[in-house]
Design an enzyme around this catalytic site. Structure first.
Site, PDB file in Angstrom:
ATOM      1  CB  SER A  49     -22.766   4.085   8.088  1.00 39.69           C
ATOM      2  OG  SER A  49     -22.742   5.159   9.011  1.00 39.69           O
ATOM      3  CB  THR A  84     -54.032  -7.175 -27.940  1.00 38.71           C
ATOM      4  OG1 THR A  84     -54.623  -7.983 -28.957  1.00 38.71           O
ATOM      5  CG2 THR A  84     -54.629  -5.774 -27.994  1.00 38.71           C
ATOM      6  CG  HIS A  85     -53.136 -11.470 -26.735  1.00 36.79           C
ATOM      7  ND1 HIS A  85     -53.402 -12.182 -25.595  1.00 36.79           N
ATOM      8  CD2 HIS A  85     -54.253 -10.735 -26.974  1.00 36.79           C
ATOM      9  CE1 HIS A  85     -54.626 -11.902 -25.162  1.00 36.79           C
ATOM     10  NE2 HIS A  85     -55.163 -11.016 -25.993  1.00 36.79           N
ATOM     11  CB  SER A 133     -20.827  -8.667 -31.303  1.00 36.83           C
ATOM     12  OG  SER A 133     -20.166  -9.919 -31.225  1.00 36.83           O
ATOM     13  CE  LYS A 145     -25.558  -9.454 -32.095  1.00 37.31           C
ATOM     14  NZ  LYS A 145     -26.973  -9.717 -31.945  1.00 37.31           N
ATOM     15  CG  ASN A 193     -25.746  -6.327 -29.689  1.00 36.35           C
ATOM     16  OD1 ASN A 193     -26.424  -6.869 -30.558  1.00 36.35           O
ATOM     17  ND2 ASN A 193     -24.575  -6.791 -29.295  1.00 36.35           N
ATOM     18  CD  GLU A 250     -29.787  -5.770 -25.100  1.00 38.55           C
ATOM     19  OE1 GLU A 250     -29.658  -6.973 -24.835  1.00 38.55           O
ATOM     20  OE2 GLU A 250     -29.010  -5.158 -25.855  1.00 38.55           O
ATOM     21  CE1 TYR A 262     -31.104   5.236  13.438  1.00 39.64           C
ATOM     22  CE2 TYR A 262     -30.047   4.211  15.335  1.00 39.64           C
ATOM     23  CZ  TYR A 262     -30.037   4.546  13.995  1.00 39.64           C
ATOM     24  OH  TYR A 262     -28.966   4.197  13.221  1.00 39.64           O
ATOM     25  CD  GLN A 292     -24.655   2.424  10.148  1.00 39.32           C
ATOM     26  OE1 GLN A 292     -24.600   3.265  11.037  1.00 39.32           O
ATOM     27  NE2 GLN A 292     -23.765   1.458  10.031  1.00 39.32           N
ATOM     28  CE  LYS A 336     -27.733   6.861   6.733  1.00 41.11           C
ATOM     29  NZ  LYS A 336     -28.403   5.761   7.508  1.00 41.11           N
TER      30      LYS A 336
HETATM   31  N1  ARG Z   1     -25.030   6.047  11.088  1.00 43.24           N
HETATM   32  C1  ARG Z   1     -26.293   6.040  11.751  1.00 43.24           C
HETATM   33  C2  ARG Z   1     -27.397   5.704  10.759  1.00 43.24           C
HETATM   34  O1  ARG Z   1     -27.137   5.677   9.627  1.00 43.24           O
HETATM   35  C3  ARG Z   1     -26.562   7.377  12.341  1.00 43.24           C
HETATM   36  C4  ARG Z   1     -27.459   7.313  13.519  1.00 43.24           C
HETATM   37  C5  ARG Z   1     -26.798   6.551  14.595  1.00 43.24           C
HETATM   38  N2  ARG Z   1     -27.483   6.648  15.834  1.00 43.24           N
HETATM   39  C6  ARG Z   1     -27.196   5.831  16.850  1.00 43.24           C
HETATM   40  N3  ARG Z   1     -27.863   6.003  17.918  1.00 43.24           N
HETATM   41  N4  ARG Z   1     -26.306   4.882  16.738  1.00 43.24           N
HETATM   42  O2  ARG Z   1     -28.510   5.465  11.104  1.00 43.24           O
END
Ligand code: ARG
Length: 460
Positions: A24, A156-157, A278, A284, A286, A291, A318, A323, A326
């Site tokens: 990650s 309205t509408h 454009s 144009k 825009n 948008e 956990y 992971q 994020k």
């Molecule tokens: N990279 C992991 C996450 O984003 C960190 C926690 C990992 N923990 C584990 N027991 N593998 O969640």
């Protein structure tokens, strides 16, 4: 290859694809400074309770601060083999300060570490978003006050309904954003609790002081249950729900800006710096910014669903699934912040084309309700008044003119209670001024609402 921090029980190297698949660090390195902040608090607490010596803490703190500089200057050697931001930084610490670095992870797990990092990161973002929301709302309220008398059609509408003022319309946007701000602050309360000390899932056997790390990190208090602390991401889901509603509101405003800048409406001018052209059609201009804000609502809604789905079947505590929290969370926060910034820049620069708004407000029999109310004041029951005005409108449509263009004699064919004072209520100014109560569109009410909105913003 870098040695795995967890390699002791393994007898073969990680598959090269699995290494990339499970890593990650490509995205969680965005939390590097928060990770260091968390580690500093953890190490300081460990030294205060006697698990680390003062000297060990000084070495660790010095090493982490050097690493922070390395990261900020872009010199940090990120390694996919070290999987995530946490193990990259921990391994680097030991490279730099030697064996003492190996003591940092005492009484801690990546599970409480990552939960802490995300909360610190998100709290930061929430505060930036709150500031941009306030900047946008301040701009809207200022413009609303300036435009308290500017008459435009209310719809309205998407059909002409009754005249309103442009100031009143802008304050409607502001109300939506006020609720968004409240939701954000409510979410922040639940973000701002410290999971540090929950360790892997059950807590730790060291004499840790969770209140102390919470205090050092600016959290309101430690979280209550170690299993829950390392597993739930409901605070991130809540933030995405906030973002989805915020973007929904910005998207509605965007849609109106797109309509109003069209040559068919032609209600406002959006300065060139917020528009693009454009490549083929030379004429144009825009409204790309609104948008794009409207379009970005889709991805934020997607992130909310992604996180809800990520969480829904996870057993305690956990799981690696988390992971995946994020990228949606980061993108939701980035998108919310960018869209707010675009709107906060744009709002004070909106130039209403007052003549066009006024002319449009006069079309579509928008004062028909005022005529019905007039008849009621003359003693006619509302439902009968509605019918009488409906017939007058049909007559005017046949004649291809407005209600105010009918003569008194023509109007009296539909009701003999109509007198020449009727023409006062058929004006647009009379119509808006008559809606003179809290939340109404009368210019003096709009000005009073601006005062209240400003006072509320000042309490933040
Ligand atoms: N990279 C992991 C996450 O984003 C960190 C926690 C990992 N923990 C584990 N027991 N593998 O969640």
């Amino acid at each position: 290859p870098a040695a795995k921090l967890w390699g002791g029980r393994f007898s073969e190297a990680t598959d090269a694809f699995v290494e990339r698949f499970t890593a990650s660090v490509m995205f969680d390195q965005r939390m590097a400074l928060e990770d260091i902040q968390g580690s500093l608090a953890h190490a300081q607490m460990l030294s205060e309770v006697g698990v680390l010596t003062a000297d060990e803490f000084q070495q660790i703190a010095g090493g982490l601060k050097d690493i922070a500089e390395e990261i900020e200057s872009g010199d940090f050697p990120w390694s996919v083999e070290l999987e995530d931001v946490h193990m990259n930084i921990e391994a680097r610490l030991t490279d730099r300060i030697g064996a003492t670095g190996k003591k940092l992870h005492t009484g801690r797990s990546r599970n409480d570490q990552v939960a802490t990092d995300i909360r610190l990161w998100l709290r930061n973002r929430i505060d930036q978003i709150a500031a941009e929301l306030t900047r946008l709302q301040t701009g809207l309220v200022n413009l609303a006050e300036q435009e308290a008398d500017t008459i435009m059609p209310g719809f309205t509408h998407l059909q002409s309904a009754q005249p309103v003022t442009f100031g009143h319309h802008l304050l409607a946007w502001n109300e939506m954003l006020t609720r968004d701000f409240e939701r954000l602050m409510d979410c922040r309360k639940r973000v701002n609790r410290s999971p540090l000390g929950a360790a892997a899932l059950a807590g730790t056997s060291y004499p840790i002081n969770r209140a102390r790390t919470a205090e050092l990190l600016g959290f309101d208090a430690p979280t209550e249950n170690s299993l829950d602390s390392v597993s739930d991401r409901d605070f991130a889901i809540e933030f995405c729900a906030f973002s989805a509603l915020l973007l929904t509101h910005l998207s509605r405003a965007s849609e109106e800006l797109v309509l109003w800048t069209s040559s068919q409406f032609d209600f406002i001018d959006l300065p060139d710096r917020f528009c693009t052209g454009s490549s083929i059609m030379p004429q144009k201009k825009n409204p790309d910014v609104p948008e794009l804000v409207r379009g970005k609502t889709g991805r934020v809604n997607g992130h909310l669903i992604a996180l809800l789905t990520l969480m829904k079947s996870q057993p305690l505590a956990y799981n690696k699934d988390n992971q995946e929290d994020k990228e949606p969370l980061f993108d939701a926060a980035d998108t919310a912040l960018d869209c707010l910034r675009a709107f906060a820049d744009m709002a004070p620069a909106l130039k209403p084309k007052k003549q066009n708004m006024l002319a449009a407000a006069g079309k579509g029999f928008s004062t028909a309700t005022d005529l019905a109310d007039y008849l009621v004041r003359k003693g006619v029951a509302f439902r009968d008044a509605h019918e009488i005005v409906g017939q007058s409108v049909a007559f005017a449509i046949d004649k291809d003119c407005d209600l105010a263009d009918l003569s008194l004699a023509e109007l009296q064919k539909f009701s003999d209670v109509i007198g020449d004072d009727v023409f006062d209520v058929l004006t647009l100014e009379g119509s808006v001024a008559a809606r003179d109560h809290i939340g109404g569109t009368a210019p003096n009410q709009v000005r009073a609402a601006c005062e209240r909105a400003r006072a509320l913003i000042a309490t933040r």
